[in-house]
Every structure is written in structure tokens, then in C-alpha cells.
Scaffold this active site. Structure first.
Site, PDB file in Angstrom:
ATOM      1  N   LYS A  32      31.844  11.398 -14.986  1.00 16.78           N
ATOM      2  CA  LYS A  32      32.242  10.541 -13.859  1.00 16.78           C
ATOM      3  C   LYS A  32      32.388   9.088 -14.306  1.00 16.78           C
ATOM      4  O   LYS A  32      31.829   8.695 -15.329  1.00 16.78           O
ATOM      5  CB  LYS A  32      31.209  10.664 -12.738  1.00 16.78           C
ATOM      6  CG  LYS A  32      29.839  10.098 -13.084  1.00 16.78           C
ATOM      7  CD  LYS A  32      28.803  10.457 -12.020  1.00 16.78           C
ATOM      8  CE  LYS A  32      27.448   9.885 -12.373  1.00 16.78           C
ATOM      9  NZ  LYS A  32      26.373  10.456 -11.550  1.00 16.78           N
ATOM     10  N   TYR A  84      30.750 -23.635 -20.426  1.00 16.35           N
ATOM     11  CA  TYR A  84      30.511 -24.054 -19.036  1.00 16.35           C
ATOM     12  C   TYR A  84      29.094 -24.570 -18.846  1.00 16.35           C
ATOM     13  O   TYR A  84      28.132 -23.947 -19.301  1.00 16.35           O
ATOM     14  CB  TYR A  84      30.742 -22.874 -18.085  1.00 16.35           C
ATOM     15  CG  TYR A  84      32.196 -22.555 -17.873  1.00 16.35           C
ATOM     16  CD1 TYR A  84      33.058 -23.487 -17.284  1.00 16.35           C
ATOM     17  CD2 TYR A  84      32.721 -21.320 -18.250  1.00 16.35           C
ATOM     18  CE1 TYR A  84      34.396 -23.195 -17.092  1.00 16.35           C
ATOM     19  CE2 TYR A  84      34.059 -21.021 -18.054  1.00 16.35           C
ATOM     20  CZ  TYR A  84      34.885 -21.969 -17.476  1.00 16.35           C
ATOM     21  OH  TYR A  84      36.205 -21.671 -17.280  1.00 16.35           O
ATOM     22  N   ARG A 105      20.210  11.213  -0.095  1.00 15.04           N
ATOM     23  CA  ARG A 105      21.410  10.425  -0.392  1.00 15.04           C
ATOM     24  C   ARG A 105      22.609  11.170   0.170  1.00 15.04           C
ATOM     25  O   ARG A 105      23.285  10.701   1.048  1.00 15.04           O
ATOM     26  CB  ARG A 105      21.532  10.215  -1.908  1.00 15.04           C
ATOM     27  CG  ARG A 105      22.769   9.435  -2.309  1.00 15.04           C
ATOM     28  CD  ARG A 105      22.802   9.104  -3.786  1.00 15.04           C
ATOM     29  NE  ARG A 105      23.073  10.262  -4.641  1.00 15.04           N
ATOM     30  CZ  ARG A 105      23.248  10.178  -5.957  1.00 15.04           C
ATOM     31  NH1 ARG A 105      23.171   9.011  -6.576  1.00 15.04           N
ATOM     32  NH2 ARG A 105      23.477  11.263  -6.681  1.00 15.04           N
TER      33      ARG A 105
HETATM   34  C1  LIG Z   1      25.379  11.171 -12.288  1.00 13.30           C
HETATM   35  C2  LIG Z   1      24.874  12.460 -11.876  1.00 13.30           C
HETATM   36  C3  LIG Z   1      24.314  13.343 -12.821  1.00 13.30           C
HETATM   37  C4  LIG Z   1      24.034  12.968 -14.257  1.00 13.30           C
HETATM   38  O1  LIG Z   1      22.832  12.258 -14.338  1.00 13.30           O
HETATM   39  P1  LIG Z   1      22.251  11.759 -15.743  1.00 13.30           P
HETATM   40  O2  LIG Z   1      20.975  11.094 -15.382  1.00 13.30           O
HETATM   41  O3  LIG Z   1      23.242  10.750 -16.259  1.00 13.30           O
HETATM   42  O4  LIG Z   1      22.126  12.921 -16.615  1.00 13.30           O
HETATM   43  C5  LIG Z   1      23.992  14.601 -12.391  1.00 13.30           C
HETATM   44  N1  LIG Z   1      24.164  14.981 -11.105  1.00 13.30           N
HETATM   45  C6  LIG Z   1      24.671  14.152 -10.169  1.00 13.30           C
HETATM   46  C7  LIG Z   1      24.828  14.633  -8.772  1.00 13.30           C
HETATM   47  C8  LIG Z   1      25.023  12.853 -10.512  1.00 13.30           C
HETATM   48  O5  LIG Z   1      25.496  12.028  -9.582  1.00 13.30           O
END
Ligand SMILES: *Cc1c(COP(=O)(O)O)cnc(C)c1O
Length: 342
Positions: A33, A251, A119
Site C-alpha cells: 500500500k 532560512y 478503526r
Molecule cells: C498496513 C497494514 C498491514 C501491514 O502492517 P505492518 O505493520 O507494516 O506489517 C497489515 N494489515 C493492514 C490492515 C494494514 O493496514
């Protein structure tokens, strides 16, 4: 030009390490993702596929459509219900009853169960109705999953949620049986939860993100495995100047040369997703050159005159400095920067 390198050997090492926990590489769903946590969606999808990963998870449909040809299945985690017919290889995570009601018939879905994180996902009272809707709309129930809220914290919270998940699983299975719906695949672990399994991994697969990219939040004394960071960020020199003692740079002039110093600017700034260092506290490149003065939108200062500097090859120090997590440091790196596999 600035660039990102992707260390293929380290990625392979991380996948092999995770495979020791799942028992088989096909039991890893690669979480790609948000542009593969900033590493580059298409590059990481190809590497994952080459290493035998059969399933991926992404943020939205747009990401899924870019990589679906490489996998048996791509799960969309957090998009709104699609309003058009999508490939049967793309599955949608159902995060609410409302989303389930809106989804097009004959779509592939995974039911997200809220087992304590609060969530997204369905609560126990909604399971039966959800499964009935799935049946009526002829949706393909490919998976049922949950997500742990604190798998990376070594206390009892994880065990509490895990037992909620096991009870939810039993409940779902009995409803499925009563309705005559084919049993889907179950998954719950993220990286941290998977690392807590000691020969006890019993799900159909695990959803691994951060550990594939080289980071773990469990104490080294607790997990007997090591992960190696995959991403490095490199910046190229724009200009060099020799500054006199007392001259101030950038800056706000927040950095004052304590002696005559060589300082160069490099072509990465906060507009490229590098965090905006405000010039206070110590911050270093991977080779321990000092980053000095405030970071600008398109450039930053390093006490160096090298053509290239490696801003990081391990995001841990930056995450500490900015009081955040490595997830955020890597995910923010702009997709516009070229990715090179090394
Ligand atoms: C991002 C996510 C993961 C992966 O989690 P990691 O801690 O990066 O391994 C797994 N399941 C869901 C639903 C997520 O949103």
C-alpha cells in the site's frame, strides 16, 4: 538528480526471514500500500512476484489495477466501494455494513472484523447480516480478517485481541456453515504479530508490510531474526561554498559556522518528502556528515563537498529525530524520485 536505491538482496533476506515464520512464501501477503511504503509500487510488486509472493494488499483500486497482473489476488484495504465491475483478481476489504450494501454484485470481498482496534470492520452483531448480504448479492467471500492494534507492544493487549479474533472466527464459521457459504481464507497478522508466532502460525496467510522493507519494532532480544532496510535516499550536489567563521546559512540563519567550513547544497528538500529538519539538534547523513541549517522545499545543506550524499540507508535515526516511526519516513518519499534496483 536525487534517487532512491532499492536493495534487492536485503528485500530477499527479509522475505526469507518472514517465510521462516509462515512456513511457506505463498503464506505471505505482501503489503504494497501507499506506493509500497514509499519504495515504489511497481518495482516492489515485480520483486515480490519474482520471490514467489502470490498475494498483495494495497490502499486503493488505482494501486490494485497497476499490479494485479503480477498476482493471484490483490486486496484493496481502504478504498470506497467501487461503482464499476472490477477484475475478479481484485478483492475489496469490507470495512462497514454500509460499504457492503453499496458494493456491486459479484465483487470479490474480504470481511474486516473489528476485534478491538475500533478503526474499521464489523462488530459481532453485524456478522450474520453481512454474510446474508454477501449471499444475496452473490459476492465472492475470499477472505475474513482482522488487524491488531498493538502487536508491536510486548504486553497482554495482543493476547486479548487474538482471543477476540479466535472467538470471532468460530462465530463466522458457524454462520457460514448454516448459510452454506464456502469457507474463505482467514488472516490476521501484520509483521509484528507474525514475528510473535513461535511455530504456532495457524492462519491461512499473514499480511506483511514493514518487515519486508527492513524494520521491526519488537526488541531484538525477543525476535531471533534481523531485518535489513531496503530503501536508501541519495541526493546530488547543487553547489558548494567555503564559508567563513560566523557566517550563517539558509532560512532564519539558524546555523552559524563555528570555523571556516565547506558546505554544499543537495537536491532534496521537504517538497520531496524528506522531513523538514529545522536546524536544531544533530542530524547526519548515512556517512555521518552533518546536515545543517533548515531544510528548504527543494534542497538542504550538508557539511560535505561530495557529489552524492546518502541521506539515509536506515530510517531509524530519522524516525527518532522526528519523533515518528520508520513507516512515515519511508512512505513520505516522493514517487517522483527515480528508483533504482541495486
Ligand atoms: C498496513 C497494514 C498491514 C501491514 O502492517 P505492518 O505493520 O507494516 O506489517 C497489515 N494489515 C493492514 C490492515 C494494514 O493496514
Amino acid at each position: 538528480m536525487a534517487f532512491v536505491t532499492i536493495n534487492k538482496t536485503n528485500f530477499e533476506h527479509n522475505i526469507k526471514t518472514l517465510t521462516q515464520k509462515t512456513g511457506d512464501v505463498s503464506k505471505i501477503m505482501g503489503v504494497l500500500k501507499n506506493n509500497a511504503y514509499g519504495h515504489g509500487l511497481e518495482i516492489m510488486a515485480k520483486l515480490s512476484c519474482e520471490l514467489g509472493i502470490k498475494r498483495a494488499a494495497v490502499k486503493n483500486l488505482k494501486e490494485a489495477e497497476k499490479i494485479v497482473h503480477l498476482f493471484d489476488e490483490v486486496l484493496v484495504l481502504v478504498d470506497h466501494p467501487p461503482t464499476y465491475k472490477i477484475s475478479s483478481k481484485i478483492s475489496i476489504a469490507v470495512n462497514s455494513l454500509k460499504a457492503l450494501q453499496q458494493i456491486m454484485p459479484e465483487t470479490s470481498v474480504h470481511l474486516n472484523l473489528d476485534t478491538g482496534m475500533h478503526r474499521n470492520g464489523l462488530v459481532e452483531d453485524e456478522y450474520l447480516l453481512a454474510l446474508e448480504i454477501i449471499q444475496q448479492k452473490k459476492l465472492f467471500l475470499k477472505g475474513v480478517f482482522t488487524h491488531f492494534r498493538s502487536a508491536d507492544k510486548l504486553d497482554s493487549d495482543y493476547f486479548w485481541q487474538e482471543s477476540n479474533y479466535q472467538r470471532a472466527k468460530v462465530k463466522i464459521l458457524s454462520h457460514l456453515n448454516a448459510l452454506g457459504i464456502q469457507t474463505p481464507l482467514f488472516h490476521s497478522c501484520n509483521s509484528a504479530a507474525l514475528l510473535r508466532q513461535n511455530g504456532s502460525f495457524s492462519d491461512d496467510y499473514a499480511r506483511c508490510g514493514i518487515a519486508m522493507y527492513g524494520y521491526s519494532y519488537l526488541p531484538k532480544t525477543y525476535v531471533d531474526c534481523e531485518f535489513k532496510p531496503v530503501m536508501s535516499l541519495w541526493a546530488k550536489k547543487l553547489s558548494t561554498r567555503v564559508l567563513k567563521k560566523g557566517q550563517k546559512i539558509g532560512y532564519g540563519g539558524v546555523y552559524k559556522c563555528m570555523e571556516d567550513e565547506i558546505v554544499s547544497t543537495y537536491d532534496i528538500g521537504y517538497g520531496d518528502g524528506f522531513f523538514r529538519y529545522d536546524g536544531f539538534g544533530e542530524l547526519y547523513t548515512a556517512d555521518k556528515e552533518s546536515i545543517v541549517g533548515r531544510v528548504s522545499m527543494d534542497s538542504l545543506f550538508v557539511k560535505s563537498d561530495k557529489e552524492l550524499v546518502c541521506l539515509f540507508n536506515d530510517a531509524t535515526m530519522l524516525a527518532k529525530h522526528f519523533n515518528t516511526i520508520t513507516y512515515e519516513i519511508v512512505t513520505k518519499i516522493s514517487p517522483e524520485i527515480e528508483r533504482k534496483i541495486i
